[in-house]
Scaffold this active site. Structure first.
Site, PDB file in Angstrom:
ATOM      1  N   SER A  29       1.024  -1.190   0.076  1.00  0.00           N
ATOM      2  CA  SER A  29       0.106  -0.004  -0.012  1.00  0.00           C
ATOM      3  C   SER A  29       0.849   1.167   0.048  1.00  0.00           C
ATOM      4  O   SER A  29       1.800   1.391  -0.916  1.00  0.00           O
ATOM      5  CB  SER A  29      -0.785   0.058   1.253  1.00  0.00           C
ATOM      6  OG  SER A  29      -1.761   0.850   0.955  1.00  0.00           O
ATOM      7  N   ASP A  50      -8.152  -3.076  -7.228  1.00  0.00           N
ATOM      8  CA  ASP A  50      -7.520  -2.822  -5.827  1.00  0.00           C
ATOM      9  C   ASP A  50      -8.818  -2.268  -4.908  1.00  0.00           C
ATOM     10  O   ASP A  50      -9.327  -1.056  -5.164  1.00  0.00           O
ATOM     11  CB  ASP A  50      -6.502  -1.764  -6.050  1.00  0.00           C
ATOM     12  CG  ASP A  50      -5.921  -1.404  -4.728  1.00  0.00           C
ATOM     13  OD1 ASP A  50      -6.445  -0.974  -3.805  1.00  0.00           O
ATOM     14  OD2 ASP A  50      -4.524  -2.065  -4.509  1.00  0.00           O
ATOM     15  N   HIS A  66      -6.482  -6.265  -1.474  1.00  0.00           N
ATOM     16  CA  HIS A  66      -5.343  -4.919  -1.222  1.00  0.00           C
ATOM     17  C   HIS A  66      -4.639  -5.653  -0.535  1.00  0.00           C
ATOM     18  O   HIS A  66      -4.585  -6.001   0.792  1.00  0.00           O
ATOM     19  CB  HIS A  66      -6.094  -3.947  -0.753  1.00  0.00           C
ATOM     20  CG  HIS A  66      -5.096  -2.868  -0.365  1.00  0.00           C
ATOM     21  ND1 HIS A  66      -4.723  -1.890  -1.455  1.00  0.00           N
ATOM     22  CD2 HIS A  66      -4.715  -2.101   0.627  1.00  0.00           C
ATOM     23  CE1 HIS A  66      -4.029  -0.887  -0.953  1.00  0.00           C
ATOM     24  NE2 HIS A  66      -3.871  -1.134   0.396  1.00  0.00           N
TER      25      HIS A  66
END
Length: 417
Positions: free
Chosen positions: A199, A295, A362
């Protein structure tokens, strides 16, 4: 059954806060969505039996270098030493956790583990790519493995302060202090190293990849892995630029422009150079991009956030892809196409690797169920851990791009409602 129940409870508790949090959306921007994703990931981390718990080490000499968290506390990391064939191999994992883009969100953040080591867990589970078990992490289990905590709010790239609000924006200094500390603890002797992150940590990995390479002699094998870090400069469902607006605040407030790769800032504005699509082609070091084509964070926070969807047309789809309408799925297919266009030039380089699976997900390296397990996501029968290992050790080239949704039945989709 207990595992399913715990996952349900964890997500349920956070979901109530998440929905309520949208009332003060600016204040909670991406802190709330992150809570949702992280509750799911934490529950899976703890639910998989007995994960290794690794203690927090504060970097004692960091304050003298001005390398401090948002609130001025010391930064830190979790280190588990390698052994045997991995004793001179190092894996550095940069923690993710969104960004703060104005005084208000940064002041909120400095009272959390994302802005202060006072609030960080004293020990965390090492799972997935950080696991110490060969059956869970076949290629990196006996390496020196480090999780660098994220407490600056600008992907380890800012350098500035706001004295009135008592905020320190010192991500770049934290990065440098942590690397210096680890080099003194044996990393300078590494014969192999891998920088990874998920991330906001995946974006930081791209920003710092060549800096990491330059820490070592040319004889050291050095590569980088960005997991869920391919944040696109995309148009949201209202025709606006939610993520670009957020990044504008992050870069401007935290003084990140001077620490972004010069090869980009020489010809593009600093905000564009915070988007990985404008960085990846010029990274000299071998880089592996792992990303879900749909995502979850980008759908919730960039493409269809409540601020871009005042009537709530996307509310159900945002939480559960199975509730998306035909036109909504078409919009998301456009996002996937955008992602594939962005990586075209990058993928032509033999030294780079790719794994773009058609999942609503994610961060897939740090969760055991997605990294390496009996039912992990695969592309062409290869799990993520094996794809990354094949690429890192030059056992095979890896350029794996999935067919579009809904063709992949191995996904571990994130569903929130």
């Amino acid at each position: 059954m207990a595992r399913v129940l715990w996952v349900g409870i964890a997500i349920g508790l956070v979901l109530s806060n998440w929905v309520d949090g949208f009332v003060g959306y600016e204040h909670h921007f991406n802190e709330t969505e992150l809570s949702l994703l992280e509750a799911h990931e934490a529950s899976l981390s703890y639910a998989g039996g007995n994960p290794l718990l690794v203690g927090l080490t504060l970097i004692q000499n960091a304050a003298a270098k001005g390398a401090v968290c948002l609130d001025g506390t010391l930064p830190g990391y979790h280190l588990h030493r390698g052994y045997g064939s991995g004793s001179n191999s190092w894996l550095i994992n940069l923690e993710g956790g969104g960004w703060c883009n104005n005084i208000r969100t940064c002041v909120y953040r400095k009272k959390t583990r994302r802005g202060s080591s006072d609030f960080m867990e004293k020990e965390i589970p090492f799972t997935g790519i950080l696991s110490n078990k060969a059956e869970e992490n076949p290629d990196f289990f006996n390496w020196n493995r480090v999780k660098l905590r994220y407490c600056d709010g600008a992907s380890f790239a800012g350098d500035g302060e706001d004295e009135t609000a008592e905020l320190q924006f010192r991500g770049q200094r934290i990065w440098a202090a942590a690397m210096g500390d680890l080099m003194s603890k044996g990393m300078r002797l590494a014969d192999q190293a891998l920088l990874s992150g998920c991330s906001a940590g995946g974006l930081a990995t791209i920003i710092h990849c060549d800096e990491f390479r330059d820490l070592f002699p040319r004889t050291t094998k050095v590569k980088c892995l960005s997991d869920a870090g391919l944040f696109l400069d995309a148009i949201d469902v209202s025709g606006g630029h939610t993520l670009r607006n957020l990044y504008s605040g992050v870069v401007g407030l935290q003084g990140a422009q001077k620490n972004l790769p010069q090869i980009c800032t020489n010809h593009l504005d600093p905000i564009s150079c915070f988007f990985p699509q404008n960085l990846i082609a010029s990274v000299r070091t071998p880089l592996f991009i792992l990303n879900a084509a749909y995502d979850s964070w980008q759908i919730q926070s960039s493409l269809a956030p409540p601020s871009a969807d005042p009537h709530g047309y996307w509310h159900d789809c945002r939480l559960n892809h199975a509730k998306c309408t035909g036109p909504q799925i078409q919009f998301l297919q456009g996002f996937r196409n955008h992602m594939l266009n962005v990586i075209k030039g990058f993928s032509r380089s033999n030294q780079n690797g790719l794994f773009i699976n058609s999942c609503f997900s994610h961060c897939q390296t740090e969760r055991q169920d997605t990294w390496f397990a009996d039912n992990s996501p695969v592309i062409r029968n290869k799990a993520i851990a094996l794809a990354v290992g094949d690429w890192y050790f030059d056992r095979a080239g890896v350029k794996a791009i999935d067919c579009p949704y809904p063709c992949d039945n191995t996904c571990h989709h994130l569903v929130f409602g």
